[in-house]
Design an enzyme around this catalytic site. Sequence first.
Site, PDB file in Angstrom:
ATOM      1  N   SER A 201       0.758  -1.363  -0.240  1.00 16.14           N
ATOM      2  CA  SER A 201       0.236  -0.268  -0.045  1.00 16.14           C
ATOM      3  C   SER A 201       0.837   1.288  -0.184  1.00 16.14           C
ATOM      4  CB  SER A 201      -1.041   0.002   1.105  1.00 16.14           C
ATOM      5  OG  SER A 201      -1.593   0.990   1.357  1.00 16.14           O
TER       6      SER A 201
ATOM      7  N   LYS B 113      -0.706  -0.712  -4.309  1.00 12.44           N
ATOM      8  CA  LYS B 113      -2.059   0.129  -4.079  1.00 12.44           C
ATOM      9  C   LYS B 113      -1.657   1.109  -3.758  1.00 12.44           C
ATOM     10  CE  LYS B 113      -4.753  -0.429  -0.259  1.00 12.44           C
ATOM     11  NZ  LYS B 113      -5.423  -0.993   1.128  1.00 12.44           N
TER      12      LYS B 113
ATOM     13  N   LYS C 108      -2.914   5.230  -2.282  1.00 11.62           N
ATOM     14  CA  LYS C 108      -3.834   5.468  -1.608  1.00 11.62           C
ATOM     15  C   LYS C 108      -4.335   6.532  -2.831  1.00 11.62           C
ATOM     16  CE  LYS C 108      -4.511   2.954   2.049  1.00 11.62           C
ATOM     17  NZ  LYS C 108      -5.669   2.668   2.823  1.00 11.62           N
TER      18      LYS C 108
ATOM     19  N   ASP D 136      -7.093   3.017  -3.494  1.00 13.72           N
ATOM     20  CA  ASP D 136      -8.192   2.995  -2.075  1.00 13.72           C
ATOM     21  C   ASP D 136      -8.215   4.368  -1.695  1.00 13.72           C
ATOM     22  OD1 ASP D 136      -7.585   1.159   0.986  1.00 13.72           O
ATOM     23  OD2 ASP D 136      -9.147   2.272   0.124  1.00 13.72           O
TER      24      ASP D 136
ATOM     25  N   GLU E 115     -11.314   0.636  -4.054  1.00 13.53           N
ATOM     26  CA  GLU E 115     -11.304   0.150  -2.604  1.00 13.53           C
ATOM     27  C   GLU E 115     -11.993   0.886  -1.581  1.00 13.53           C
ATOM     28  OE1 GLU E 115      -7.890  -1.119  -0.595  1.00 13.53           O
ATOM     29  OE2 GLU E 115      -9.452  -1.073   1.512  1.00 13.53           O
TER      30      GLU E 115
ATOM     31  N   ASP F  77     -14.273  -1.930   1.941  1.00 19.11           N
ATOM     32  CA  ASP F  77     -13.436  -3.213   2.928  1.00 19.11           C
ATOM     33  C   ASP F  77     -14.279  -2.014   4.851  1.00 19.11           C
ATOM     34  OD1 ASP F  77     -10.234  -0.559   4.509  1.00 19.11           O
ATOM     35  OD2 ASP F  77     -11.578  -2.256   4.974  1.00 19.11           O
TER      36      ASP F  77
ATOM     37  N   LYS G 104     -10.433  -7.721   6.643  1.00 16.35           N
ATOM     38  CA  LYS G 104      -9.384  -7.525   6.833  1.00 16.35           C
ATOM     39  C   LYS G 104      -9.405  -8.045   8.403  1.00 16.35           C
ATOM     40  CE  LYS G 104      -8.048  -2.938   6.087  1.00 16.35           C
ATOM     41  NZ  LYS G 104      -8.147  -1.824   6.269  1.00 16.35           N
TER      42      LYS G 104
ATOM     43  N   GLY H 213      -4.745  -4.913   5.131  1.00 14.81           N
ATOM     44  CA  GLY H 213      -4.240  -4.344   6.588  1.00 14.81           C
ATOM     45  C   GLY H 213      -4.448  -3.549   7.641  1.00 14.81           C
TER      46      GLY H 213
HETATM   47  O1  LIG Z   1       0.125  -3.081   4.684  1.00 15.74           O
HETATM   48  C1  LIG Z   1      -0.415  -2.496   5.633  1.00 15.74           C
HETATM   49  O2  LIG Z   1      -0.817  -2.918   6.751  1.00 15.74           O
HETATM   50  C2  LIG Z   1      -1.548  -1.071   5.737  1.00 15.74           C
HETATM   51  C3  LIG Z   1      -2.620  -1.535   4.696  1.00 15.74           C
HETATM   52  C4  LIG Z   1      -3.865   0.294   4.219  1.00 15.74           C
HETATM   53  O3  LIG Z   1      -3.282   0.746   3.395  1.00 15.74           O
HETATM   54  N1  LIG Z   1      -4.257  -0.107   5.296  1.00 15.74           N
HETATM   55  C5  LIG Z   1      -5.276   0.822   5.566  1.00 15.74           C
HETATM   56  C6  LIG Z   1      -6.619   0.323   4.500  1.00 15.74           C
HETATM   57  O4  LIG Z   1      -7.758   1.495   4.545  1.00 15.74           O
HETATM   58  O5  LIG Z   1      -6.589  -0.365   4.402  1.00 15.74           O
HETATM   59  C7  LIG Z   1      -5.721   2.126   6.557  1.00 15.74           C
HETATM   60  C8  LIG Z   1      -4.153   2.737   6.925  1.00 15.74           C
HETATM   61  C9  LIG Z   1      -3.649   3.283   8.240  1.00 15.74           C
HETATM   62  C10 LIG Z   1      -4.365   2.834   8.956  1.00 15.74           C
HETATM   63  C11 LIG Z   1      -5.984   2.108   8.599  1.00 15.74           C
HETATM   64  C12 LIG Z   1      -6.033   1.870   7.994  1.00 15.74           C
END
Ligand SMILES: O=C(O)CCC(=O)N[C@@H](C(=O)O)c1ccccc1
Length: 367
Positions: A135, A161, A163, A188, A213, A238, A262, A290
Amino acid sequence: MKITGVELRRIAMPLVAPFRTSFGTEHTREVLLVRVVTPEAEGWAECVAMAEPLYSSEYADGAADVMRRFMVPALTARPHVDAYAVGRILEPFKGHRMAKAALETAVLDAQLRAAGESFGAFLGAAADRVPCGVSVGIMDSIPELLGAVDGYLAEGYRRIKLKIEPGWDLEPVRAVRERFGDIPLQVDANAAYSLLDAPHLAKLDAYGLLLIEQPLAEDDLVQHAALAGRLATPICLDESIESAADAAAAISLGACSIVNIKPGRVGGYLEARRIHDLCRAHGVAVWCGGMLETGIGRAANVALAALPGFTLPGDTSASRRYYATDITPPFELRDGHLDVPAGPGIGVEPLGHVLDAITTSVEWLPS
Ligand SMILES: O=C(O)CCC(=O)N[C@@H](C(=O)O)c1ccccc1
């Protein structure tokens, strides 16, 4: 098993670089770890709630409070608890799925360690390693983004991925496509858009993304279904999917065609497997999301990601993606994959000296 006590441990893990999403920027991950002690074995779990209620309504202090005052006493009052019983015992307490997930997972870890069975074997893993995605946060410039993507591809990640948020969406996607060609790529939005943005989001269709996403609000399946009819890019949910019932509703409404699972968001690995099974029965692909987990949460996630319905690379990145030093032996990418831990339970243990150095509080809740 009789739970003789539960430890709530707070640690502060500095990130190797700030991680920016549409809802904020993380510099340090404040983590709530749970250790369940029984006569037969101990079990560890990571509560994925963030320090602030920005991703969802849960937050670390709230999770610790609801465990301390309600959930742990309910569990320690019982003469016998196993992972399947935890959900039933905690059901009267509404919501707080991340807190429930941590307690259920710690009990499951203890149960499996006592039985000498790995998480992967228990969950039904179909592989001994999983392909990994990464990510990439929102950045200050396109050159900075391209440098980061270049580095991750060089490390071997099988999927990128990005953001996105209004003002940072088409341009970064176009730049990555132009520089790196047709690599597996997805975005995402963390619920940053509205249905009024549909014409703008439809412009992403030109870039052959694997998915978009959570474009819209977490509580709006109907609008996601309407958006799905206006985009060629598959919609993945998600935040909207907190249970197998949510997944069933989303699929029947046509609100998504892919689900990010998750375990913390859905109340634990048992519910995560139920969602996996339901999606597989509908031909809906899933992947493991994640929450910037340490090696404790990462170990369990990698085992889950090895189930047969996890057909897309997940956000199961190497430890070094987020942390210079992990609290377990680091998860290291090998040929774009992470190995599924084979030992009993989650298959990893916290490294005492590392844990002690970053612990900010320890609380013992006796039965
Ligand atoms: O690789 C990882 O663990 C992070 C993956 C990721 O982008 N998590 C995001 C999400 O929205 O999914 C997230 C980031 C920060 C806090 C919560 C969620």
